[in-house]
Design an enzyme around this catalytic site. Structure first.
Site, PDB file in Angstrom:
ATOM      1  N   CYS A   1       0.821  -1.340  -0.066  1.00 40.56           N
ATOM      2  CA  CYS A   1       0.116  -0.007  -0.166  1.00 40.56           C
ATOM      3  C   CYS A   1       1.059   1.251   0.097  1.00 40.56           C
ATOM      4  O   CYS A   1       0.492   2.428  -0.594  1.00 40.56           O
ATOM      5  CB  CYS A   1      -1.033  -0.029   1.093  1.00 40.56           C
ATOM      6  SG  CYS A   1      -0.341  -1.001   2.381  1.00 40.56           S
TER       7      CYS A   1
ATOM      8  N   HIS B   1      -3.470   6.168   4.635  1.00 42.20           N
ATOM      9  CA  HIS B   1      -1.388   6.174   5.227  1.00 42.20           C
ATOM     10  C   HIS B   1      -1.553   7.727   4.483  1.00 42.20           C
ATOM     11  O   HIS B   1      -1.799   7.984   3.266  1.00 42.20           O
ATOM     12  CB  HIS B   1      -0.943   5.005   3.711  1.00 42.20           C
ATOM     13  CG  HIS B   1      -0.799   4.055   4.641  1.00 42.20           C
ATOM     14  ND1 HIS B   1      -1.792   3.370   5.498  1.00 42.20           N
ATOM     15  CD2 HIS B   1      -1.205   2.331   4.020  1.00 42.20           C
ATOM     16  CE1 HIS B   1      -1.385   2.381   5.873  1.00 42.20           C
ATOM     17  NE2 HIS B   1      -0.757   1.806   5.010  1.00 42.20           N
TER      18      HIS B   1
END
Ligand code: NAP
Ligand code: 3JM
Length: 343
Positions: A133, A247
């Site tokens: 990710c 994130h």
């Protein structure tokens, strides 16, 4: 138009649920959706296109039984290691979300905005790997800058949400916050992380390696060079923060050429699935809370280094479950179909 039998392995996990939602949103050409998980979840249901579908236990026979043509795996590396070969054997293309196959020379590692052409190598093993990710959102921003100015080196610090570690890790943060408000935080348990995550930041994601970096940090190092097809010197510090979703990354890039922040912003503005949020005077910059549920990667705080004209700093944020996992996997599947049907 041809429709496909699609299996989602880990269908009721944090990533799997997002896969189902995105497949539905993009109206993916599906004739049958097969939700798979462990024996623990067999018999439970997931919702897809308004229907309740029953989860089946993943077995070696699952893929042949349903004539699966596209298998999306996100149930952990050991599950992919054991079961992806059975999906391939049954004739499916596997799009794997785990780190297990990412660095395999015969498995393309793909971010469709960066290296879609690598999908063509899928036939070597029948598997296409979805990067980590943190890598995905970063390379989406790095690629156009590399084309414009030539990247020499990248230094990145991440601020990673608990959902990166799955549903139980999200629950752990929520439970600890509840315990805090009940004055019972000292009794709250932690299993997903090495320490309490509520009201804390933990500079460890995944295991430590002999070189002092974590496995997550080395994933960013190795995957970036593989995806960008060039050796990029990179150092990462990956940090878990008490955020549920999204994130963030503080990225410092050193270029071969001198770079002007205003021009770099224009370069990024033209990049696919990148959105610039950069008006600091009005407190506009990317944040996880704004990126949640979105399929774009947000870039802001774009500024020149004070000392070196070859260095640019920026802040990059994306929804880790979507851009960092499910959206990227579905975009790979869409591109794979496009390429196969053009043959
Ligand atoms: P999660 O919320 O914990 O969900 C795990 C899923 O896997 C559940 O559906 C679980 O089903 C299933 N599962 C676990 N063990 C299984 C087994 N032995 N056989 C079949 N199914 C099994 O985790 P997640 O966040 O969705 O992540 C899953 C995996 O995806 C991670 O381990 C990681 O490798 C990968 N991932 C990748 C990215 C990325 O950036 N590409 C991001 C996040 C995660 P049960 O309920 O039956 O256990
Ligand atoms: C196992 O935020 C995170 O913890 C990263 C996501 C993740 C991965 C991955 O995609 O690299 C969580 C758990 C893995 C893995 O190694 O497959």
């Amino acid at each position: 138009m041809k429709k496909y039998t699609v299996a989602v392995v880990g269908a009721n996990g944090a990533v799997g649920e997002e896969m189902l939602e995105i497949l539905e949103e993009v109206d993916f050409p599906i004739s049958k959706l097969v939700p798979l998980a462990s024996a623990r979840s067999a018999g439970k249901t997931v919702e897809f296109k308004g229907e309740e579908l029953t989860i089946e236990e993943l077995t070696e026979e699952s893929f042949a039984k349903h004539n699966v043509e596209i298998a999306l795996f996100s149930a952990g590396g050991s599950v992919s290691a054991k079961f992806a070969p059975f999906a391939v054997e049954a004739g499916a293309v596997v799009i794997d979300n785990t780190s297990h196959f990412r660095m395999d020379e015969d498995v393309p590692l793909v971010v469709p905005e960066v290296n879609p052409e690598d999908i063509a190598l899928w036939e070597k093993k029948g598997i296409i790997a979805n990067p980590n990710c943190s890598t995905i959102q970063m390379v989406q921003a790095l690629k156009p800058l590399d084309t414009a100015y030539g990247i020499k080196r990248v230094d990145v610090a991440t601020y990673q949400a608990t959902s990166g570690a799955g549903k139980s890790a999200m629950d752990e943060l929520v439970n600890q916050m509840q315990a805090f408000f009940a004055f019972k935080l000292d009794d709250a348990e932690h299993k997903a992380f090495a320490h309490q995550i509520a009201l804390n930041v933990i500079p460890q994601i995944d295991k430590f390696m002999d070189n002092g970096f974590t496995k997550e940090e080395m994933k960013m190092v190795n995957e970036t060079s593989k995806i960008m097809h060039k050796n990029i010197a990179l150092a990462a510090t990956c940090v878990r923060v008490p955020v549920l979703r999204g994130h963030s990354e503080a990225v410092t890039v050193t270029f071969e050429q001198e770079v002007d922040a205003a021009k770099a912003k224009e370069v990024l503005q033209g990049a696919p699935n990148i959105v610039i949020e950069d008006d600091p005077q009005n407190a506009i910059y990317p944040m996880p809370f704004l990126a949640t549920g979105k399929d774009e990667t947000f870039v802001g705080r774009i500024r020149n280094d004070v000392f070196d004209k070859h260095i640019l700093h920026m802040f990059v944020v994306a929804d880790n479950l979507r851009v960092g996992a499910a959206t990227n996997a579905v975009r790979i599947a869409q591109k794979w179909i496009e390429m196969e049907e053009a043959k």
